[in-house]
Structure formats: structure tokens, C-alpha cells
Scaffold this motif. Structure first.
Motif, mmCIF file in Angstrom:
data_model
loop_
_atom_site.group_PDB
_atom_site.id
_atom_site.type_symbol
_atom_site.label_atom_id
_atom_site.label_comp_id
_atom_site.label_asym_id
_atom_site.label_seq_id
_atom_site.Cartn_x
_atom_site.Cartn_y
_atom_site.Cartn_z
ATOM 1 N N GLU A 75 46.005 94.571 -70.022
ATOM 2 C CA GLU A 75 46.328 93.392 -70.580
ATOM 3 C C GLU A 75 45.548 92.030 -70.091
ATOM 4 O OE1 GLU A 75 50.546 92.974 -71.017
ATOM 5 O OE2 GLU A 75 50.553 94.929 -72.056
ATOM 6 N N LYS A 76 45.376 92.048 -68.671
ATOM 7 C CA LYS A 76 44.673 90.900 -68.324
ATOM 8 C C LYS A 76 43.263 91.078 -68.806
ATOM 9 C CE LYS A 76 43.161 89.578 -63.575
ATOM 10 N NZ LYS A 76 43.467 89.641 -62.231
ATOM 11 N N ASP A 77 42.729 92.082 -68.508
ATOM 12 C CA ASP A 77 41.256 92.213 -68.999
ATOM 13 C C ASP A 77 40.959 92.088 -70.515
ATOM 14 O OD1 ASP A 77 40.393 92.842 -66.382
ATOM 15 O OD2 ASP A 77 40.247 95.042 -66.505
ATOM 16 N N LEU A 78 42.197 92.334 -71.367
ATOM 17 C CA LEU A 78 42.010 92.142 -72.617
ATOM 18 C C LEU A 78 42.090 90.553 -72.940
ATOM 19 C CD1 LEU A 78 41.676 93.673 -75.175
ATOM 20 C CD2 LEU A 78 43.908 94.189 -75.443
ATOM 21 N N GLY A 79 43.107 89.993 -72.270
ATOM 22 C CA GLY A 79 43.437 88.465 -72.559
ATOM 23 C C GLY A 79 44.713 88.652 -73.497
ATOM 24 N N ALA A 80 45.618 89.287 -73.328
ATOM 25 C CA ALA A 80 46.671 89.552 -74.296
ATOM 26 C C ALA A 80 47.300 88.354 -74.269
ATOM 27 C CB ALA A 80 47.371 90.853 -73.933
ATOM 28 N N GLY A 81 47.850 87.786 -73.196
ATOM 29 C CA GLY A 81 48.786 86.600 -73.363
ATOM 30 C C GLY A 81 48.122 85.327 -73.459
ATOM 31 N N LEU A 82 46.525 85.146 -72.860
ATOM 32 C CA LEU A 82 45.738 84.245 -72.764
ATOM 33 C C LEU A 82 45.503 83.889 -74.138
ATOM 34 C CD1 LEU A 82 44.449 82.022 -71.366
ATOM 35 C CD2 LEU A 82 42.387 83.724 -71.331
ATOM 36 N N TYR A 83 45.187 84.785 -75.051
ATOM 37 C CA TYR A 83 44.728 84.651 -76.494
ATOM 38 C C TYR A 83 45.940 84.848 -77.621
ATOM 39 C CZ TYR A 83 40.205 84.927 -74.323
ATOM 40 O OH TYR A 83 39.214 84.650 -73.352
ATOM 41 N N THR A 84 47.148 84.918 -76.994
ATOM 42 C CA THR A 84 48.246 84.635 -77.947
ATOM 43 C C THR A 84 48.953 83.527 -77.661
ATOM 44 O OG1 THR A 84 49.424 86.205 -76.597
ATOM 45 C CG2 THR A 84 48.107 87.241 -78.734
ATOM 46 N N ARG A 85 49.495 83.273 -76.641
ATOM 47 C CA ARG A 85 50.434 82.208 -75.999
ATOM 48 C C ARG A 85 49.656 81.069 -75.733
ATOM 49 N NH1 ARG A 85 52.646 86.748 -73.508
ATOM 50 N NH2 ARG A 85 51.857 86.192 -71.617
ATOM 51 N N ALA A 86 48.598 81.098 -74.793
ATOM 52 C CA ALA A 86 47.909 79.788 -74.389
ATOM 53 C C ALA A 86 46.931 79.263 -75.435
ATOM 54 C CB ALA A 86 47.250 80.045 -73.057
ATOM 55 N N ILE A 87 45.956 80.234 -75.843
ATOM 56 C CA ILE A 87 45.098 79.552 -76.847
ATOM 57 C C ILE A 87 45.228 80.692 -78.082
ATOM 58 C CG2 ILE A 87 42.625 79.656 -77.381
ATOM 59 C CD1 ILE A 87 43.609 77.801 -75.061
ATOM 60 N N PRO A 88 46.183 80.391 -79.108
ATOM 61 C CA PRO A 88 46.504 81.073 -80.182
ATOM 62 C C PRO A 88 45.304 81.666 -81.133
ATOM 63 C CG PRO A 88 47.480 79.094 -80.612
ATOM 64 C CD PRO A 88 46.734 78.997 -79.182
#
Length: 128
Positions: A75-88
Motif C-alpha cells: 500500500e505504501k508503494d502503491l500510494g493507497a492512502g496518499l492518493y485517496t486521503r491526502a491528495i484525493p
């Protein structure tokens, strides 16, 4: 004043925000990570984000990168949280679908790196 502000096209103002120093650096980093042309990513953000979100993107991105460190490696490498919560860039259900497909690829024998790259392709397909 002859009209309401919300009736005006704010594209020029949004573009000025996105080309400022901090925003430009952030767009370049995201575009490089997802292998998307910068201009396409900027255009997508102009079309989908409001002014308030655009102005706060660098701070949200910085916090998202910090929060990213506590995610699972895939999930870190995919950017799961980054590209949904931080930068939607994606909504939660789209990211869940992509994560599911990435984990399926891993179970089927692909390496984590290969599966993540295919996941990023899926993210890119949603954005473009």
C-alpha cells in the motif's frame, strides 16, 4: 460587481495556484511517481479540485507522505492512502478495487514490485 463569484470561471486562478513553487514541486513528484505527464495531472487537478483543496495540497501532500510510512509495503508503494486521503486523485472504492487486484496478482505469483507497477497503471488509467 456585476455577478456572483461562484458563477465565474476560476481556471486562471487555479492554474496560478498549481504553478506556484510548492505546488509545482508536488505536481512534479506525483507525476514522476505515477508516470503521468505533468500537464495532464495539472489539468485533472484543475478540473476536479476546488480552490480550497488546491491551496492546501502541499501541506496535505507532506502529511500524506508521513502517514504513508505506517502503511503496509504494498500500500505504501502503491500510494493507497496518499492518493485517496491526502491528495484525493481516486475515491476510496476505486483504490480498494485496485488494491484487491494488486493483491490478487501477488497471490498469482507476480512479485510485489510488478504488481505495484500494474496497480499504478490502473491509477493512471483512472486519472487520464
Amino acid at each position: 460587481m456585476t455577478g456572483f463569484l461562484y458563477e465565474k470561471d476560476l481556471s486562471a486562478m487555479k492554474y496560478v495556484i498549481l504553478t506556484s513553487t510548492r505546488h509545482d514541486r508536488m505536481v512534479r513528484e506525483i507525476a514522476a511517481e505515477l508516470d503521468i505527464p505533468q500537464i495532464k495531472l495539472r489539468k485533472w487537478m484543475l478540473d476536479h479540485f476546488d480552490m480550497m483543496l488546491l491551496e492546501n495540497l502541499p501541506a496535505r501532500y507532506a502529511q500524506g507522505k508521513i502517514a504513508r510510512e505506517s502503511e503496509t509495503p504494498v500500500e505504501k508503494d502503491l500510494g493507497a492512502g496518499l492518493y485517496t486521503r491526502a491528495i484525493p486523485l481516486l475515491n476510496w472504492s476505486e483504490m480498494e478495487r485496485i488494491k484487491g487486484e494488486v493483491y490478487t496478482l501477488i497471490r498469482e505469483g507476480k512479485t510485489e514490485n510488478e504488481a505495484v507497477m500494474e496497480g499504478r497503471n490502473m491509477i493512471r488509467d483512472v486519472i487520464q
